[in-house]
Design a protein around this motif. Structure first.
Motif, PDB file in Angstrom:
ATOM      1  N   TYR A  58       1.027  -1.078   0.065  1.00  0.00           N
ATOM      2  CA  TYR A  58       0.040   0.012   0.157  1.00  0.00           C
ATOM      3  C   TYR A  58       0.685   1.244  -0.164  1.00  0.00           C
ATOM      4  O   TYR A  58       0.269   2.474   0.001  1.00  0.00           O
ATOM      5  CB  TYR A  58      -0.917  -0.039   1.294  1.00  0.00           C
ATOM      6  CG  TYR A  58      -0.370  -0.523   2.386  1.00  0.00           C
ATOM      7  CD1 TYR A  58       0.542   0.317   3.212  1.00  0.00           C
ATOM      8  CD2 TYR A  58      -0.771  -1.621   3.034  1.00  0.00           C
ATOM      9  CE1 TYR A  58       1.327   0.040   4.397  1.00  0.00           C
ATOM     10  CE2 TYR A  58      -0.194  -2.168   4.340  1.00  0.00           C
ATOM     11  CZ  TYR A  58       0.964  -1.226   4.893  1.00  0.00           C
ATOM     12  OH  TYR A  58       1.280  -1.555   6.053  1.00  0.00           O
ATOM     13  N   GLU A 112       3.057   4.073  -1.780  1.00  0.00           N
ATOM     14  CA  GLU A 112       3.463   4.628  -2.986  1.00  0.00           C
ATOM     15  C   GLU A 112       4.857   4.013  -3.568  1.00  0.00           C
ATOM     16  O   GLU A 112       5.806   3.927  -2.897  1.00  0.00           O
ATOM     17  CB  GLU A 112       3.684   5.972  -2.867  1.00  0.00           C
ATOM     18  CG  GLU A 112       2.197   6.843  -2.716  1.00  0.00           C
ATOM     19  CD  GLU A 112       1.226   6.837  -3.940  1.00  0.00           C
ATOM     20  OE1 GLU A 112       1.883   6.494  -5.045  1.00  0.00           O
ATOM     21  OE2 GLU A 112       0.007   7.268  -3.699  1.00  0.00           O
ATOM     22  N   LEU A 119       5.995   2.482   4.502  1.00  0.00           N
ATOM     23  CA  LEU A 119       5.824   3.500   3.535  1.00  0.00           C
ATOM     24  C   LEU A 119       7.109   3.648   2.676  1.00  0.00           C
ATOM     25  O   LEU A 119       8.100   3.333   3.125  1.00  0.00           O
ATOM     26  CB  LEU A 119       5.138   4.555   4.223  1.00  0.00           C
ATOM     27  CG  LEU A 119       3.889   4.081   5.028  1.00  0.00           C
ATOM     28  CD1 LEU A 119       3.226   5.384   5.646  1.00  0.00           C
ATOM     29  CD2 LEU A 119       2.842   3.401   4.089  1.00  0.00           C
ATOM     30  N   THR A 179       7.469  10.295   1.907  1.00  0.00           N
ATOM     31  CA  THR A 179       6.925  10.885   3.205  1.00  0.00           C
ATOM     32  C   THR A 179       7.950  11.987   3.650  1.00  0.00           C
ATOM     33  O   THR A 179       7.627  13.202   4.021  1.00  0.00           O
ATOM     34  CB  THR A 179       7.016  10.020   4.300  1.00  0.00           C
ATOM     35  OG1 THR A 179       6.594   8.552   3.945  1.00  0.00           O
ATOM     36  CG2 THR A 179       6.340  10.445   5.535  1.00  0.00           C
ATOM     37  N   GLU A 189       2.755  12.543  -7.578  1.00  0.00           N
ATOM     38  CA  GLU A 189       2.552  11.966  -6.313  1.00  0.00           C
ATOM     39  C   GLU A 189       3.021  12.790  -5.405  1.00  0.00           C
ATOM     40  O   GLU A 189       2.351  13.099  -4.202  1.00  0.00           O
ATOM     41  CB  GLU A 189       3.222  10.581  -6.071  1.00  0.00           C
ATOM     42  CG  GLU A 189       2.701   9.285  -6.958  1.00  0.00           C
ATOM     43  CD  GLU A 189       3.321   9.499  -8.612  1.00  0.00           C
ATOM     44  OE1 GLU A 189       2.960   8.514  -9.214  1.00  0.00           O
ATOM     45  OE2 GLU A 189       4.219  10.329  -8.550  1.00  0.00           O
ATOM     46  N   GLY A 196       0.316  14.779  -2.600  1.00  0.00           N
ATOM     47  CA  GLY A 196       0.718  14.656  -1.420  1.00  0.00           C
ATOM     48  C   GLY A 196       0.739  16.047  -0.683  1.00  0.00           C
ATOM     49  O   GLY A 196      -0.037  16.123   0.421  1.00  0.00           O
ATOM     50  N   SER A 214      -2.403  10.001  -0.103  1.00  0.00           N
ATOM     51  CA  SER A 214      -1.550   8.660   0.217  1.00  0.00           C
ATOM     52  C   SER A 214      -1.279   8.539   1.612  1.00  0.00           C
ATOM     53  O   SER A 214      -1.255   9.664   2.452  1.00  0.00           O
ATOM     54  CB  SER A 214      -0.188   8.885  -0.547  1.00  0.00           C
ATOM     55  OG  SER A 214       0.473   9.928  -0.315  1.00  0.00           O
ATOM     56  N   GLU A 248       1.708   8.120   2.765  1.00  0.00           N
ATOM     57  CA  GLU A 248       2.631   9.281   3.119  1.00  0.00           C
ATOM     58  C   GLU A 248       2.572  10.480   3.445  1.00  0.00           C
ATOM     59  O   GLU A 248       2.945  11.064   4.399  1.00  0.00           O
ATOM     60  CB  GLU A 248       3.593   8.933   1.808  1.00  0.00           C
ATOM     61  CG  GLU A 248       4.639   7.644   1.547  1.00  0.00           C
ATOM     62  CD  GLU A 248       3.663   6.521   0.882  1.00  0.00           C
ATOM     63  OE1 GLU A 248       4.180   5.249   0.694  1.00  0.00           O
ATOM     64  OE2 GLU A 248       2.524   6.874   0.784  1.00  0.00           O
ATOM     65  N   VAL A 290      -2.423   0.827  -2.953  1.00  0.00           N
ATOM     66  CA  VAL A 290      -2.465   2.090  -2.757  1.00  0.00           C
ATOM     67  C   VAL A 290      -4.056   2.464  -3.529  1.00  0.00           C
ATOM     68  O   VAL A 290      -4.530   3.465  -2.885  1.00  0.00           O
ATOM     69  CB  VAL A 290      -1.521   2.855  -3.905  1.00  0.00           C
ATOM     70  CG1 VAL A 290      -1.797   4.347  -4.300  1.00  0.00           C
ATOM     71  CG2 VAL A 290      -0.146   2.744  -3.625  1.00  0.00           C
ATOM     72  N   VAL A 331      -6.066   2.509  -0.268  1.00  0.00           N
ATOM     73  CA  VAL A 331      -5.860   3.841   0.478  1.00  0.00           C
ATOM     74  C   VAL A 331      -6.698   4.925   0.007  1.00  0.00           C
ATOM     75  O   VAL A 331      -7.415   5.626   0.410  1.00  0.00           O
ATOM     76  CB  VAL A 331      -4.353   4.205   0.261  1.00  0.00           C
ATOM     77  CG1 VAL A 331      -4.284   5.586   1.196  1.00  0.00           C
ATOM     78  CG2 VAL A 331      -3.397   2.825   1.006  1.00  0.00           C
ATOM     79  N   LYS A 332      -6.666   5.129  -1.457  1.00  0.00           N
ATOM     80  CA  LYS A 332      -7.331   6.056  -2.057  1.00  0.00           C
ATOM     81  C   LYS A 332      -8.947   6.219  -2.032  1.00  0.00           C
ATOM     82  O   LYS A 332      -9.500   7.047  -1.827  1.00  0.00           O
ATOM     83  CB  LYS A 332      -7.148   6.229  -3.519  1.00  0.00           C
ATOM     84  CG  LYS A 332      -5.409   6.647  -3.907  1.00  0.00           C
ATOM     85  CD  LYS A 332      -5.205   6.796  -5.119  1.00  0.00           C
ATOM     86  CE  LYS A 332      -3.857   7.446  -5.479  1.00  0.00           C
ATOM     87  NZ  LYS A 332      -3.414   7.863  -7.022  1.00  0.00           N
TER      88      LYS A 332
END
Length: 400
Positions: free
Chosen positions: A10, A12, A87, A92, A152, A156, A200, A202, A290, A293-294
């Protein structure tokens, strides 16, 4: 890549990045997210954070947090949470490092002043300004404006506090009922970003790490400055429990060490709680990609119910006892007046702007003068804003 050997499904995936607005050759020795992080670290906006207010103005003491040291502490906390959860640590860290790039001088005081000044031109939002910095205002490369970060990374940064559009494409979260801030709307190819889905993991970690950092470190700075006292901290459950543990283990410990141990232990408690709670949320929600998660309807990264309540009480205490302390609030009001004065002066006479910004007025006629002025002021450090105010008005508060 070898770096993914410990990453969860999960997380990115840098190998599957959707790329950048401006195509570039891939770096042979760095992942796309590592390049994002490095570009942020080398940016002018990042260096300027050194002389921007966190709570205490830059010259009040060498040991108080600045916006830069706060950002570095957020980054460290974010990495500490990201790694055990599997992650992508680089993404992050990059989001954490960029989250405050749009803060104007004097922190939230400067933000309020610019938001009022731009009330008829879309307002001012430091989160949106951070995005504006990395997509347009940084001028380092010959082929594009901004830092050309991955999609991405941009998503984020835009969504680290949650989706900014609902399922119907209307502003959501703090922008519900209004319009998206200018800094978001001005992003080239905005439609390429997924602004409706959950952020995400992250990005969620970076956002919560910000809360952990300022809640604990503002306590330490407030105690160090003498604006908070340990007796009052015993009224706050999270701090009271930690102080009880310190006293049980070190009954004769001096105040200096108690203050630092209090901050350290609060950070540890919050980090450990987030890791355990998030791992359970991922297991319970059967999050395996992922995409999962979304699609999540609620944030997956968070505190346990007990710890969430304690952190809320700590924040409320800091608001009353520190952020609204007369000594702090007096400087806040002076700082707001300085930023308002600067905005009025440049708006009334744009020839006062530096040549670079006068050129932008000519080459970007679609951007209103007020926004150019706000962009210029938002990039100032505390001390440069004070110097400019003194130059333009022959006087400026020393905020001391």
């Amino acid at each position: 890549m070898a770096g993914r050997r410990w990453q969860a499904p999960y997380a990115e995936n840098p190998d599957g990045s959707r790329g950048r607005f401006h195509k570039e050759p891939e770096a042979p020795l760095r992942s796309p997210f590592q390049r994002d992080r490095d570009r942020i670290l080398h940016s002018d906006a990042f260096r300027r954070l050194k002389h921007k207010t966190q709570v205490f103005v830059h010259h009040e003491g060498d040991h108080f947090r600045t916006r830069l040291t706060h950002t570095l502490e957020v980054s460290q906390i974010a990495r500490s949470i990201a790694r055990p959860l599997g992650l992508d640590e680089d993404l992050t860290e990059a989001i954490a490092l960029a989250h405050d790039l749009g803060h104007p001088p004097f922190g939230h005081a400067g933000e309020r002043a610019l938001d009022r000044a731009l009330a008829d031109a879309g307002g001012f939002d430091h989160n949106a300004q951070s995005v504006r910095v990395v997509t347009e205002l940084e001028a380092r490369y010959p082929d594009f404006d901004g830092l050309n970060l991955t999609l991405e990374m941009l998503e984020g940064l835009v969504k680290h506090n949650g989706p900014v559009l609902d399922a119907c494409g209307r502003p959501a979260g703090p922008y519900r009922g209004g319009v998206l801030p200018f800094g978001f709307r001005a992003v080239p190819n905005l439609r390429a970003l997924d602004l409706r889905s959950a952020p995400s993991l992250e990005a969620q970690v970076a956002a919560l790490s910000d809360d952990i950092a300022y809640a604990s470190h503002d306590v330490e700075d407030g105690l160090r400055a003498g604006l908070l006292d340990l007796a009052a901290m015993r009224e706050v459950p999270l701090a009271a429990d930690v102080l009880h543990g310190i006293e049980a283990g070190y009954p004769a410990l001096d105040r200096h060490h108690v203050v630092r141990e209090l901050s350290r232990r609060m950070i540890t408690l919050m980090i450990e709680d987030v890791i355990l709670t998030t791992a359970e949320a991922l297991r319970r929600g059967q999050i395996e990609s992922v995409t999962d998660v979304k699609r999540a309807r609620e944030p997956l990264v968070g505190f346990s119910a007990r710890r969430r309540g304690e952190v809320a009480e700590l924040k409320a205490f800091l608001f009353r006892a520190l952020y609204r302390h007369p000594d702090v609030w007096d400087r806040v009001c002076q700082a707001e007046a300085i930023v308002s004065d600067l905005f009025a002066a440049y708006g009334a006479d744009p020839s006062r702007l530096p040549e670079l910004w006068r050129n932008r007025l000519r080459t970007q006629p679609g951007v209103p003068l007020a926004r150019h002025v706000a962009d210029y002021i938002a990039g100032m450090t505390d001390r440069f804003a004070l110097l400019e105010h003194r130059r333009l008005f022959d006087a400026a508060p020393d905020l001391g």
